[in-house]
Design an enzyme around this catalytic site. Structure first.
Site, PDB file in Angstrom:
ATOM      1  N   ASN A   1       3.195   9.361  -1.097  1.00  7.76           N
ATOM      2  CA  ASN A   1       1.922   8.716  -1.379  1.00  7.76           C
ATOM      3  C   ASN A   1       0.860   9.526  -0.635  1.00  7.76           C
ATOM      4  OD1 ASN A   1      -0.279   7.075  -1.642  1.00  7.76           O
ATOM      5  ND2 ASN A   1       0.720   5.236  -0.839  1.00  7.76           N
TER       6      ASN A   1
ATOM      7  N   ARG B   1     -14.050  -1.700   2.204  1.00 10.36           N
ATOM      8  CA  ARG B   1     -14.731  -1.722   0.898  1.00 10.36           C
ATOM      9  C   ARG B   1     -15.432  -3.056   0.678  1.00 10.36           C
ATOM     10  NH1 ARG B   1      -9.499  -0.186  -2.289  1.00 10.36           N
ATOM     11  NH2 ARG B   1      -8.831   1.395  -0.819  1.00 10.36           N
TER      12      ARG B   1
ATOM     13  N   ARG C   1       3.213   8.226  -5.908  1.00  7.21           N
ATOM     14  CA  ARG C   1       2.305   7.131  -6.219  1.00  7.21           C
ATOM     15  C   ARG C   1       0.954   7.724  -6.615  1.00  7.21           C
ATOM     16  NH1 ARG C   1      -0.081   2.540  -2.155  1.00  7.21           N
ATOM     17  NH2 ARG C   1      -1.376   1.554  -3.737  1.00  7.21           N
TER      18      ARG C   1
ATOM     19  N   HIS D   1      -3.106  -1.406  -7.374  1.00  3.77           N
ATOM     20  CA  HIS D   1      -2.022  -2.116  -6.672  1.00  3.77           C
ATOM     21  C   HIS D   1      -0.973  -2.655  -7.645  1.00  3.77           C
ATOM     22  CE1 HIS D   1      -4.666  -3.350  -2.977  1.00  3.77           C
ATOM     23  NE2 HIS D   1      -4.035  -2.200  -2.771  1.00  3.77           N
TER      24      HIS D   1
ATOM     25  N   GLU E   1       6.668  -1.299  -2.571  1.00  5.46           N
ATOM     26  CA  GLU E   1       6.250  -0.401  -3.648  1.00  5.46           C
ATOM     27  C   GLU E   1       7.179   0.805  -3.757  1.00  5.46           C
ATOM     28  OE1 GLU E   1       2.591  -0.996  -1.569  1.00  5.46           O
ATOM     29  OE2 GLU E   1       1.484  -0.649  -3.432  1.00  5.46           O
TER      30      GLU E   1
END
Ligand code: ADP
Length: 398
Positions: A10, A240, A90, A179, A386
């Site tokens: 990732n 964010r 990813r 996600h 994940e």
């Protein structure tokens, strides 16, 4: 333990996460993280047989490249590299081009780079990671797993913005979400807990980490999600801003703010960090508010209120027959104060917290933490994985 592993990578804008996953068990043989790239505190750390090792990354040079080379050397020295059957990457944005996991070809990497407009902070780094891995492991099949893929089932009423249709027709500006791998994983795990096939499950999956998003899952498919064209929309996150009146941007432009400053502010200086003026990390925020820090309290309140408001609105998206709300991600899995605050708002839907269960379902432990007789639904905590989805997708496609 099997003898075939998948290397999961990732590659982020200032970090590089890696894990060697046993696709049969989901266990990570080794996992690690290079972070703070470009900064003096840049370092790389990994966990192997329960032992953590940390190494500083020397100043200067390309930290991504340094970290990647170091990881490969490490995996070689542990004699793991020759057990890899695939590398899974990813990737944040797959746009409308990728509706599922694909085997990487030159065309695929080029398309991932073309889609960088949709995830400016992520896709370029993802593509760089893929290119680096292709060079080091030229004979291994490589796969790209997209954060947006699970949300490709959203109906147009959920993914279209109310803009002139040419904005979508010409530029493909729409909600893509992100996600997806995590929402997919916890929705499948929730189905097991509920004892139902996934395609009969109606869920609201709540992924709260540094990035945070909520998804409405109807009959096992994503029907709406809080992130938008990019991962900036929806919930307030670590740094964010989440949802915002678009006029704020025009207002700041009129005040003389330039594009880069606005982009940087909304992505990296807002959310928990911006509101608290202290930290983007939920643990630090809670410590501060417990000491009476009012700005930290406000950041916590904005965060939890918005999570609850989204859950409320997704009851409409899921429609009748909600089975469960599922908390996951670093905050969703671990932070008792956050879950308590959200469940408190959800009393209006009949949710009653099981305090002991809520206390117990932390640090990797799943649990049922609340129940609503009114809705006939439960609230669950399910740790996400994940990497396992990525590893299994690779093996399935092989
Ligand atoms: P990422 O989106 O980077 O993968 P994570 O899912 O690891 O992020 O979540 C990171 C967030 O989880 C941070 O805000 C961190 O403070 C929070 N977190 C991790 N452990 C705890 C804990 N024990 N209590 C509260 N928050 C926690």
């Amino acid at each position: 333990m099997s003898n075939s592993y998948v290397l999961v990578i990732n590659s982020g804008s200032s970090s590089l996460k890696f894990a060697v996953i046993d696709p049969d068990t989901g266990d990570a043989v080794i996992s690690g993280l290079g972070e703070c790239f470009g900064l003096p505190e840049a370092e790389i750390s990994w966990k192997y047989h329960g032992e953590k090792t940390e190494e500083a990354i020397p100043a200067g040079g390309d930290h991504h490249q340094y970290a990647f080379t170091r990881i490969v050397k490490l995996l070689d020295s542990l004699e793991l590299s020759d057990k890899f059957v695939a590398v899974g990457h990813r990737v944040v944005a797959g746009g409308e081009s990728f509706k599922g996991t694909v085997r990487v070809t030159e065309d695929v990497v080029t398309e991932i780079e073309n889609l960088a407009e949709l995830a400016p902070l992520h896709n370029k780094a993802n593509a760089d990671g893929i290119r680096a891995a292709m060079e080091v492991f030229p004979s291994l099949p490589q796969f790209a797993i997209f954060d947006t893929a699970f949300h490709q089932t959203m109906p147009a009423k959920a993914f279209m913005y109310a803009l002139p249709s040419k904005v979508y027709d010409e530029y493909k500006v729409r909600r893509y979400g992100a996600h997806g791998t995590s929402h997919y994983f916890v929705s499948r795990e929730a189905a097991k807990v509920l004892g139902k096939p996934a395609f009969e499950c109606n869920l609201i999956t709540v992924h709260l980490g540094n990035g945070a998003s909520i998804t409405a899952v109807k009959n096992g498919e994503s029907v709406d999600t809080s992130m938008g064209l990019t991962p900036l929309a929806g919930l307030a996150m670590g740094t964010r801003c989440g949802d915002l009146d678009p006029s704020v941007i025009e207002f700041l432009i009129r005040k003389g703010w330039d594009n880069d400053t606005i982009f940087n502010t909304l992505n990296k200086q807002s959310g928990l960090l911006g509101l608290s003026d202290k930290t983007s990390d939920m643990r630090g925020l809670i410590e501060a508010l417990e000491q009476g820090d009012k700005a930290a309290q406000l950041a916590f309140d904005v965060f939890t209120y918005r999570v609850a408001k989204y859950i409320g609105s997704y009851l409409v998206s899921v429609g009748e027959g909600l089975n469960a709300i599922v908390f996951t991600g670093g905050i969703g899995e671990n932070s008792l104060p956050v879950r308590k605050a959200v469940l408190d708002y959800l009393k209006v839907f009949g949710f009653v917290e099981d305090e002991q269960a809520n206390e117990a379902a932390r640090f990797g432990r799943s649990g049922q933490i609340a129940q609503s007789e009114l809705l006939g639904a439960v609230a669950l905590v399910i740790p996400t994985n994940e990497e396992l989805v990525i590893a299994q997708d690779c093996v399935n496609l092989l």
